[in-house]
Design a protein around this motif. Structure first.
Motif, PDB file in Angstrom:
ATOM      1  N   ILE A 178       0.838  -1.202   0.000  1.00 43.67           N
ATOM      2  CA  ILE A 178       0.000   0.000   0.000  1.00 43.67           C
ATOM      3  C   ILE A 178       0.872   1.251   0.000  1.00 43.67           C
ATOM      4  O   ILE A 178       0.586   2.233  -0.710  1.00 43.67           O
ATOM      5  CB  ILE A 178      -0.943  -0.014   1.214  1.00 43.67           C
ATOM      6  N   LYS A 179       1.959   1.243   0.773  1.00 42.80           N
ATOM      7  CA  LYS A 179       2.837   2.411   0.824  1.00 42.80           C
ATOM      8  C   LYS A 179       3.509   2.672  -0.516  1.00 42.80           C
ATOM      9  O   LYS A 179       3.641   3.838  -0.937  1.00 42.80           O
ATOM     10  CB  LYS A 179       3.889   2.213   1.925  1.00 42.80           C
ATOM     11  N   LEU A 190       0.855   4.156  -2.799  1.00 36.92           N
ATOM     12  CA  LEU A 190       0.615   5.556  -2.432  1.00 36.92           C
ATOM     13  C   LEU A 190       1.751   6.457  -2.901  1.00 36.92           C
ATOM     14  O   LEU A 190       1.512   7.572  -3.370  1.00 36.92           O
ATOM     15  CB  LEU A 190       0.449   5.666  -0.915  1.00 36.92           C
ATOM     16  N   VAL A 230       1.258   7.025  -6.576  1.00 38.21           N
ATOM     17  CA  VAL A 230       0.127   7.927  -6.818  1.00 38.21           C
ATOM     18  C   VAL A 230       0.504   9.365  -6.495  1.00 38.21           C
ATOM     19  O   VAL A 230       0.202  10.299  -7.260  1.00 38.21           O
ATOM     20  CB  VAL A 230      -1.090   7.477  -5.974  1.00 38.21           C
ATOM     21  N   VAL A 231       1.176   9.567  -5.350  1.00 36.95           N
ATOM     22  CA  VAL A 231       1.603  10.913  -4.968  1.00 36.95           C
ATOM     23  C   VAL A 231       2.582  11.483  -5.998  1.00 36.95           C
ATOM     24  O   VAL A 231       2.490  12.658  -6.375  1.00 36.95           O
ATOM     25  CB  VAL A 231       2.249  10.894  -3.567  1.00 36.95           C
TER      26      VAL A 231
END
Length: 206
Positions: A19-20, A23, A26-27
């Protein structure tokens, strides 16, 4: 070798490595899709809050980021000189936010977890014979582990210059730092080959 990982029990620590990493991707995409200084400023503030919530202390956090911040400052200054003020501000905020989020992810994720996730993501490409998934995971893990090692060696060289009363010059630091890093890389490669870690073969295509 030293590690970027910091023990802790923050919310980011408890998130799964997958998940990290998602993310972070995505960021990164979102940062390069916007050019609004206001939005980027807000993102930089949020990134600073995220990084500060890890509980490592501001002094240690600053020492970890200082070399990268200097590089970002040079890039932003060059952009400012070659383009507009707004463009320089955008580059500064964009890279600073990306640095803060990436630093937070690496500080809360063990290297072994990084290697496992990267290797898993590369498995589909291994099945069609394009890459070796374990080699990619190992390469990413070594890059992450080398970052604090290079920073530590830079600090040793800087302190040695200060102890001798010498002025810190780029060539008197870059050359020995490069030689030491390459020497360590050769030693690690020899150790990896001696253990046969890179001796595996990807599955044959059917």
């Amino acid at each position: 070798m030293r590690s970027l990982y910091v023990e802790g029990d923050s919310r980011l620590h408890r998130l799964s490595p997958r998940i990290k990493l998602i993310l972070l991707i995505v960021v990164s995409l979102a940062l390069f899709l916007t050019r609004s200084p206001i939005m980027l400023g807000g993102a930089a503030f949020a990134g600073a809050l995220l990084y500060g919530s890890l509980g490592m202390g501001w002094r240690e956090g600053w020492l970890r980021l200082r070399p990268i911040l200097l590089t970002i400052a040079v890039v932003a200054l060059a952009t400012l000189m070659l383009n507009t003020v707004e463009e320089g501000v955008v580059v500064l905020l964009r890279l600073t936010t990306l640095m803060l989020v990436a630093a937070a992810v690496t500080a809360t994720t063990p290297v072994g977890s990084f290697i496992g996730e990267i290797s898993s993501a590369a498995r589909p490409f291994e099945r069609i014979g394009l890459v070796r998934a374990d080699d990619i995971g190992l390469a990413v893990g070594l890059v992450i582990r080398f970052v604090p090692e290079v920073v530590s060696r830079y600090e040793i060289l800087r302190q040695a210059h200060r102890a001798r009363g010498l002025k810190l010059r780029p060539m008197t630091v870059i050359v020995p730092l490069t030689i030491q890093t390459l020497k360590s890389a050769d030693e690690i490669a020899a150790a990896i080959d001696a253990r046969g870690i890179r001796g595996h073969k990807p599955p044959s295509r059917s």
